[in-house]
Scaffold this motif. Structure first.
Motif, short mmCIF file in Angstrom:
data_model
loop_
_atom_site.label_atom_id
_atom_site.label_comp_id
_atom_site.label_asym_id
_atom_site.label_seq_id
_atom_site.Cartn_x
_atom_site.Cartn_y
_atom_site.Cartn_z
N SER A 75 31.63 -8.49 52.52
CA SER A 75 31.93 -7.07 52.72
C SER A 75 33.41 -6.86 53.02
O SER A 75 33.99 -5.85 52.60
N ALA A 119 24.63 -1.50 55.52
CA ALA A 119 23.94 -0.74 54.47
C ALA A 119 23.26 -1.68 53.49
O ALA A 119 22.11 -1.46 53.08
N ALA A 120 23.97 -2.75 53.11
CA ALA A 120 23.40 -3.73 52.16
C ALA A 120 22.22 -4.47 52.78
O ALA A 120 21.18 -4.66 52.14
N ARG A 123 19.26 -2.31 52.90
CA ARG A 123 18.63 -2.21 51.58
C ARG A 123 17.73 -3.43 51.32
O ARG A 123 16.64 -3.29 50.74
N SER A 128 15.49 0.41 50.65
CA SER A 128 16.15 1.69 50.38
C SER A 128 17.52 1.72 51.06
O SER A 128 17.77 1.00 52.02
N TRP A 129 18.37 2.58 50.54
CA TRP A 129 19.71 2.75 51.11
C TRP A 129 19.66 3.84 52.16
O TRP A 129 19.30 4.98 51.87
N ASN A 130 20.03 3.51 53.37
CA ASN A 130 20.00 4.48 54.46
C ASN A 130 21.41 4.70 55.01
O ASN A 130 22.18 3.75 55.15
N LEU A 131 21.72 5.96 55.31
CA LEU A 131 23.02 6.31 55.86
C LEU A 131 22.99 6.20 57.39
O LEU A 131 21.91 6.24 58.00
N GLU A 148 29.13 8.29 52.99
CA GLU A 148 28.21 8.42 51.86
C GLU A 148 28.98 8.31 50.53
O GLU A 148 28.59 7.56 49.63
N ILE A 151 30.35 4.68 50.02
CA ILE A 151 29.35 3.76 49.50
C ILE A 151 29.10 4.02 48.02
O ILE A 151 28.94 3.08 47.23
N GLU A 152 29.07 5.28 47.63
CA GLU A 152 28.85 5.60 46.22
C GLU A 152 29.95 5.03 45.35
O GLU A 152 29.70 4.49 44.27
N ARG A 157 25.11 0.75 44.99
CA ARG A 157 23.78 1.35 44.90
C ARG A 157 23.32 1.51 43.46
O ARG A 157 22.13 1.70 43.21
#
Length: 365
Positions: A75, A119-120, A123, A128-131, A148, A151-152, A157
């Motif tokens: 990361s 986040a990874a 997942r 699932s991807w959670n904020l 958000e 991450i996008e 994702r």
């Protein structure tokens, strides 16, 4: 049966028994050899680590994933590549401004890099991807950045593993080719994973050698699609904004009160404005947007607009209930939803601005 024939059959039987015995020994030796190879050699190879990593992802085994991935280093290196890419297509930034932004991203790296890692891992464990939620400093824009959207833009994702390719060994390090697919644009790419052998002999994925090259390939493709989508929906958005400006002014006039309290008639009139004009206008705008074909790389922007509409309608519905029931709880819910909608709208504006100033993409009027 004469003695000669009997001796021949006896020798033949002994020969068959010897062959069976040799076969048993051979199979036993092969089994032992395979076991020794597996437990003393194969499990200490990069190939085995990659195989176990895929199994960990499939079974949502976070502990196994962390065993075969140096998540902190991965990361951290990914963050460095991503934050460089954030400015790669911004033609308006001066060298001085770029340096200022780079310094800013260095300062907030510990929090954002950890956020990417969490986040990874989330997942992997939940599927699932959670904020960030609650009091997490990454929630909202407390650090001056939309996590958000961050991450996008990392593309994690919307990247799918296709298969593991060749692995090149070099002592206690290795490089593995992994074929992936960017989901929006269906663009194939081969990532090069740098792998390292830990002290106990097992292998880990350390970082992605060509992550920035992946970002550099995908970002312009998505930007082009987003620019096309923005252009195709420009009139819908413009006309809608004009209507909402009229509704906003009307709403402000209806909420005017010398005493600070709304009369029963005012509440009824405001509720009617929302139900008869504002919410239908939001629904009509979204219906028109949904009728526009969304280019592959613009799916995220289109989805954000849908979420904005849905959140706004929910906020207004709770506001109406608050008016009719004189309920502070309903007003509070409406306010919370309104803040969420504003955050989404600001994200949409950021996307549009970034696309407009991106290098090699025509500026939008």
């Amino acid at each position: 049966m004469d003695d000669y024939t009997w001796q021949q059959r006896l020798r033949a039987r002994r020969a068959r028994e010897h062959r069976r015995l040799y076969l048993v020994f051979f199979l036993l030796a092969a089994l032992i050899g395979a076991t020794v190879w597996y437990f003393f050699f194969y499990i200490r190879t990069p190939e085995y680590a990659l195989e176990q990593l895929q199994t960990a992802i499939a079974k949502q085994d976070e502990a196994a994933f962390k065993h075969y991935v140096n998540a902190e280093l991965l990361s951290s290196r990914a963050y460095d590549d991503l934050t460089v890419d954030l400015f790669a297509y911004d033609s308006e930034l001066t060298p001085k401004t770029k340096a200022m932004f780079e310094k800013f991203y260095i300062m907030i790296k510990p929090q954002l890099a950890e956020g990417m890692e969490n986040a990874a891992l989330g997942r992997i464990s939940s599927g699932s991807w959670n904020l960030p939620e609650g009091t997490d400093i990454l929630k909202g824009r407390q650090l001056g950045i939309d996590f958000e959207r961050f991450i996008e833009r990392s593309q994690i994702r919307n990247t799918t593993l296709v298969k593991v390719g060749k692995v090149e060994h070099n002592g206690r390090s290795a490089t593995a080719d992994v074929e992936i697919l960017e989901d929006y644009t269906q663009t194939p790419f081969t990532l090069q994973l740098a792998m390292e052998q830990a002290e106990d002999g097992h292998w880990q994925v350390a970082y992605i050698k060509n992550y920035k090259a992946y970002l550099d390939k995908i970002s312009p493709l998505q930007n082009k699609d987003i620019a096309d989508y923005i252009d195709a929906t420009k009139k819908i958005v413009s006309d809608s904004n004009e209507n909402f400006e009229v509704f906003q002014n009307h709403f402000k006039r209806l909420n005017s009160s010398k005493t600070g309290h709304l009369s029963k008639q005012q509440k009824q009139t405001i509720a009617a404005l929302i139900e008869d004009d504002i919410i239908p206008a939001l629904q009509e705008r979204q219906t028109k947007l949904d009728a526009i074909e969304v280019p592959a790389g613009a799916q995220y922007l289109a989805r954000q607009r849908q979420q904005s509409t849905e959140t706004s309608i929910k906020a207004w519905q709770h506001y109406i209930k608050g008016l009719r029931e004189d309920s502070p709880a309903e007003f509070a819910t409406a306010e919370t939803l309104h803040k969420q909608e504003l955050a989404i709208d600001l994200r949409v504006q950021d996307i549009i601005r970034h696309t407009a100033i991106s290098k090699n993409i025509p500026n939008l009027p």
